[in-house]
Design a protein around this motif. Structure first.
Motif, PDB file in Angstrom:
ATOM      1  N   ARG A 104       0.834  -1.195   0.000  1.00  0.00           N
ATOM      2  CA  ARG A 104       0.000   0.000   0.000  1.00  0.00           C
ATOM      3  C   ARG A 104       0.866   1.241   0.000  1.00  0.00           C
ATOM      4  O   ARG A 104       1.895   1.305   0.672  1.00  0.00           O
ATOM      5  CB  ARG A 104      -0.891   0.031   1.253  1.00  0.00           C
ATOM      6  CG  ARG A 104      -2.007  -0.991   1.239  1.00  0.00           C
ATOM      7  CD  ARG A 104      -3.193  -0.489   0.457  1.00  0.00           C
ATOM      8  NE  ARG A 104      -4.280  -1.457   0.417  1.00  0.00           N
ATOM      9  CZ  ARG A 104      -5.461  -1.232  -0.125  1.00  0.00           C
ATOM     10  NH1 ARG A 104      -5.718  -0.055  -0.656  1.00  0.00           N
ATOM     11  NH2 ARG A 104      -6.395  -2.159  -0.149  1.00  0.00           N
ATOM     12  N   HIS A 105       0.425   2.251  -0.769  1.00  0.00           N
ATOM     13  CA  HIS A 105       1.007   3.583  -0.659  1.00  0.00           C
ATOM     14  C   HIS A 105       0.554   4.227   0.644  1.00  0.00           C
ATOM     15  O   HIS A 105      -0.424   3.799   1.268  1.00  0.00           O
ATOM     16  CB  HIS A 105       0.556   4.457  -1.829  1.00  0.00           C
ATOM     17  CG  HIS A 105       1.149   4.087  -3.149  1.00  0.00           C
ATOM     18  ND1 HIS A 105       2.456   4.344  -3.484  1.00  0.00           N
ATOM     19  CD2 HIS A 105       0.598   3.469  -4.231  1.00  0.00           C
ATOM     20  CE1 HIS A 105       2.697   3.929  -4.713  1.00  0.00           C
ATOM     21  NE2 HIS A 105       1.585   3.387  -5.187  1.00  0.00           N
ATOM     22  N   ARG A 116      -3.517   3.909  -1.793  1.00  0.00           N
ATOM     23  CA  ARG A 116      -3.701   3.105  -3.006  1.00  0.00           C
ATOM     24  C   ARG A 116      -2.916   1.809  -2.924  1.00  0.00           C
ATOM     25  O   ARG A 116      -1.792   1.775  -2.421  1.00  0.00           O
ATOM     26  CB  ARG A 116      -3.199   3.867  -4.248  1.00  0.00           C
ATOM     27  CG  ARG A 116      -4.079   4.969  -4.751  1.00  0.00           C
ATOM     28  CD  ARG A 116      -3.631   5.440  -6.138  1.00  0.00           C
ATOM     29  NE  ARG A 116      -2.189   5.512  -6.261  1.00  0.00           N
ATOM     30  CZ  ARG A 116      -1.455   6.541  -5.854  1.00  0.00           C
ATOM     31  NH1 ARG A 116      -2.025   7.582  -5.285  1.00  0.00           N
ATOM     32  NH2 ARG A 116      -0.154   6.541  -6.010  1.00  0.00           N
ATOM     33  N   ARG A 118      -0.517  -1.168  -4.285  1.00  0.00           N
ATOM     34  CA  ARG A 118       0.619  -1.173  -5.197  1.00  0.00           C
ATOM     35  C   ARG A 118       1.232  -2.563  -5.231  1.00  0.00           C
ATOM     36  O   ARG A 118       0.980  -3.394  -4.353  1.00  0.00           O
ATOM     37  CB  ARG A 118       1.680  -0.155  -4.765  1.00  0.00           C
ATOM     38  CG  ARG A 118       2.316  -0.428  -3.410  1.00  0.00           C
ATOM     39  CD  ARG A 118       3.242   0.704  -2.994  1.00  0.00           C
ATOM     40  NE  ARG A 118       3.812   0.488  -1.677  1.00  0.00           N
ATOM     41  CZ  ARG A 118       4.940  -0.184  -1.431  1.00  0.00           C
ATOM     42  NH1 ARG A 118       5.620  -0.706  -2.443  1.00  0.00           N
ATOM     43  NH2 ARG A 118       5.388  -0.328  -0.200  1.00  0.00           N
ATOM     44  N   ASP A 123       7.287   0.240  -9.983  1.00  0.00           N
ATOM     45  CA  ASP A 123       6.760   1.599 -10.049  1.00  0.00           C
ATOM     46  C   ASP A 123       5.462   1.668 -10.844  1.00  0.00           C
ATOM     47  O   ASP A 123       4.966   2.741 -11.160  1.00  0.00           O
ATOM     48  CB  ASP A 123       7.798   2.548 -10.652  1.00  0.00           C
ATOM     49  CG  ASP A 123       8.271   2.112 -12.033  1.00  0.00           C
ATOM     50  OD1 ASP A 123       7.717   1.129 -12.572  1.00  0.00           O
ATOM     51  OD2 ASP A 123       9.185   2.753 -12.562  1.00  0.00           O
ATOM     52  N   GLU A 125       1.487   1.460 -11.388  1.00  0.00           N
ATOM     53  CA  GLU A 125       0.300   1.745 -10.595  1.00  0.00           C
ATOM     54  C   GLU A 125      -0.872   0.907 -11.120  1.00  0.00           C
ATOM     55  O   GLU A 125      -0.967   0.628 -12.317  1.00  0.00           O
ATOM     56  CB  GLU A 125      -0.070   3.225 -10.689  1.00  0.00           C
ATOM     57  CG  GLU A 125       0.996   4.170 -10.161  1.00  0.00           C
ATOM     58  CD  GLU A 125       0.971   4.290  -8.643  1.00  0.00           C
ATOM     59  OE1 GLU A 125       0.035   3.744  -8.005  1.00  0.00           O
ATOM     60  OE2 GLU A 125       1.882   4.945  -8.099  1.00  0.00           O
ATOM     61  N   SER A 127      -5.296  -0.364 -10.194  1.00  0.00           N
ATOM     62  CA  SER A 127      -6.502  -0.277  -9.396  1.00  0.00           C
ATOM     63  C   SER A 127      -7.445  -1.372  -9.872  1.00  0.00           C
ATOM     64  O   SER A 127      -7.395  -1.779 -11.042  1.00  0.00           O
ATOM     65  CB  SER A 127      -7.164   1.102  -9.549  1.00  0.00           C
ATOM     66  OG  SER A 127      -8.310   1.234  -8.726  1.00  0.00           O
ATOM     67  N   ASP A 141       1.123   4.142 -15.702  1.00  0.00           N
ATOM     68  CA  ASP A 141       2.415   4.635 -15.247  1.00  0.00           C
ATOM     69  C   ASP A 141       2.245   5.769 -14.239  1.00  0.00           C
ATOM     70  O   ASP A 141       3.228   6.243 -13.665  1.00  0.00           O
ATOM     71  CB  ASP A 141       3.235   5.132 -16.437  1.00  0.00           C
ATOM     72  CG  ASP A 141       3.559   4.023 -17.423  1.00  0.00           C
ATOM     73  OD1 ASP A 141       3.710   2.873 -16.979  1.00  0.00           O
ATOM     74  OD2 ASP A 141       3.644   4.308 -18.630  1.00  0.00           O
ATOM     75  N   PRO A 143      -0.588   7.461 -11.019  1.00  0.00           N
ATOM     76  CA  PRO A 143      -1.646   7.044 -10.103  1.00  0.00           C
ATOM     77  C   PRO A 143      -2.992   6.907 -10.824  1.00  0.00           C
ATOM     78  O   PRO A 143      -3.344   7.732 -11.674  1.00  0.00           O
ATOM     79  CB  PRO A 143      -1.673   8.170  -9.068  1.00  0.00           C
ATOM     80  CG  PRO A 143      -0.258   8.662  -9.033  1.00  0.00           C
ATOM     81  CD  PRO A 143       0.210   8.591 -10.456  1.00  0.00           C
ATOM     82  N   GLY A 202      -6.137   8.090  -3.487  1.00  0.00           N
ATOM     83  CA  GLY A 202      -5.616   7.213  -2.445  1.00  0.00           C
ATOM     84  C   GLY A 202      -6.309   7.308  -1.112  1.00  0.00           C
ATOM     85  O   GLY A 202      -5.942   6.618  -0.171  1.00  0.00           O
TER      86      GLY A 202
END
Length: 258
Positions: A104-105, A116, A118, A123, A125, A127, A141, A143, A202
């Protein structure tokens, strides 16, 4: 997290996002093109044998959460969504689905690690969203947030969770005094757009969904608070949206704070 509230600027000239269809959890997904990609899978297209194979990819936390879901249709949608996310993200990273490790971020509101989702060590992103019948996974690439929702049976009764103008538009559509869309369609547009945006930044529903105006109109894209929000093409009976950081994904206009 900013305390500003936002009003989206629609872009009626844009197009809704057409997701790639993930035919099976066991198939490699089509490669994404450009900055991001969205994949859709219908839950009733996943047979029991395929789902059993995908369950083996899940980690202990995913299995525990699935077991906590009382309704079988919700449990199945959750397992398919997480299997699909592992398949799509794994393919993007060159990993087998079971090798993907979730993290998680930091939350933009409190700084704790529940922002968010991860993939650890990447790197990239992503969902995901699920509702009985449909699953969406987005990879970017930048969020990103994605949401898919079924049309509600009584949109007016639950429209109060949205921005007051959106609630008024839904009530007017239900009363027949607002042209351009049924109340169910307007509610699902606004809710999917709002939740995709909140998932992208997020904070999710840690930020009240009635603060920001995303709109119930038919324009397929809009900019809001430095984000681009596109509707996603899904079957009748559903609505969906994807939000990507950066206003220029849908046009030159950024959302305006109120």
């Amino acid at each position: 997290m900013t305390r500003e509230v936002w009003e989206a600027v629609p872009d009626p000239s844009a197009r809704a996002v057409q997701p790639a269809v993930l035919g099976s959890l066991l198939d490699d997904p089509a490669p994404r093109e450009g900055r991001f990609g969205v994949w859709r899978i219908a839950t009733d297209h996943v047979d029991d044998a395929t789902l059993d194979a995908a369950r083996a990819w899940l980690d202990d936390a995913e299995r525990a959460h699935a077991s906590s879901l009382v309704r079988a249709e919700l449990r199945r949608a959750y397992e398919i969504a997480h299997g699909a996310a592992r398949r799509v993200v794994g393919a993007a990273l060159g990993l087998a689905p079971e090798q993907v490790v979730w993290g998680r971020h930091a939350c933009p509101g409190c700084g704790e690690p529940h922002g968010r989702p991860r993939a650890e060590g990447a790197d990239l992103e992503f969902s995901l969203s699920h509702t009985p019948g449909q699953v969406l996974v987005a990879v970017a690439d930048l969020p990103v947030g994605v949401d898919v929702e079924q049309h509600p049976t009584d949109p007016v009764a639950i429209a109060g969770v949205l921005h007051p103008r959106e609630s008024s538009e839904i009530a007017a559509a239900a009363a027949g005094t607002l042209d351009g869309g049924r109340a169910t369609v307007r509610f699902t547009r606004a809710w999917a757009r709002t939740e995709a945006y909140l998932k992208g930044i997020g904070i999710g529903l840690g930020r009240d969904p009635h603060l920001d105006y995303l709109g119930t109109d038919a324009a397929p894209a809009r900019s809001v608070g430095g984000w681009s929000v596109h509707d996603v093409v899904v079957p009748d009976g559903y609505g969906a949206a994807v939000a990507v950081a950066g206003p220029h994904a849908v046009g030159p206009h950024a959302g305006r704070p109120r």
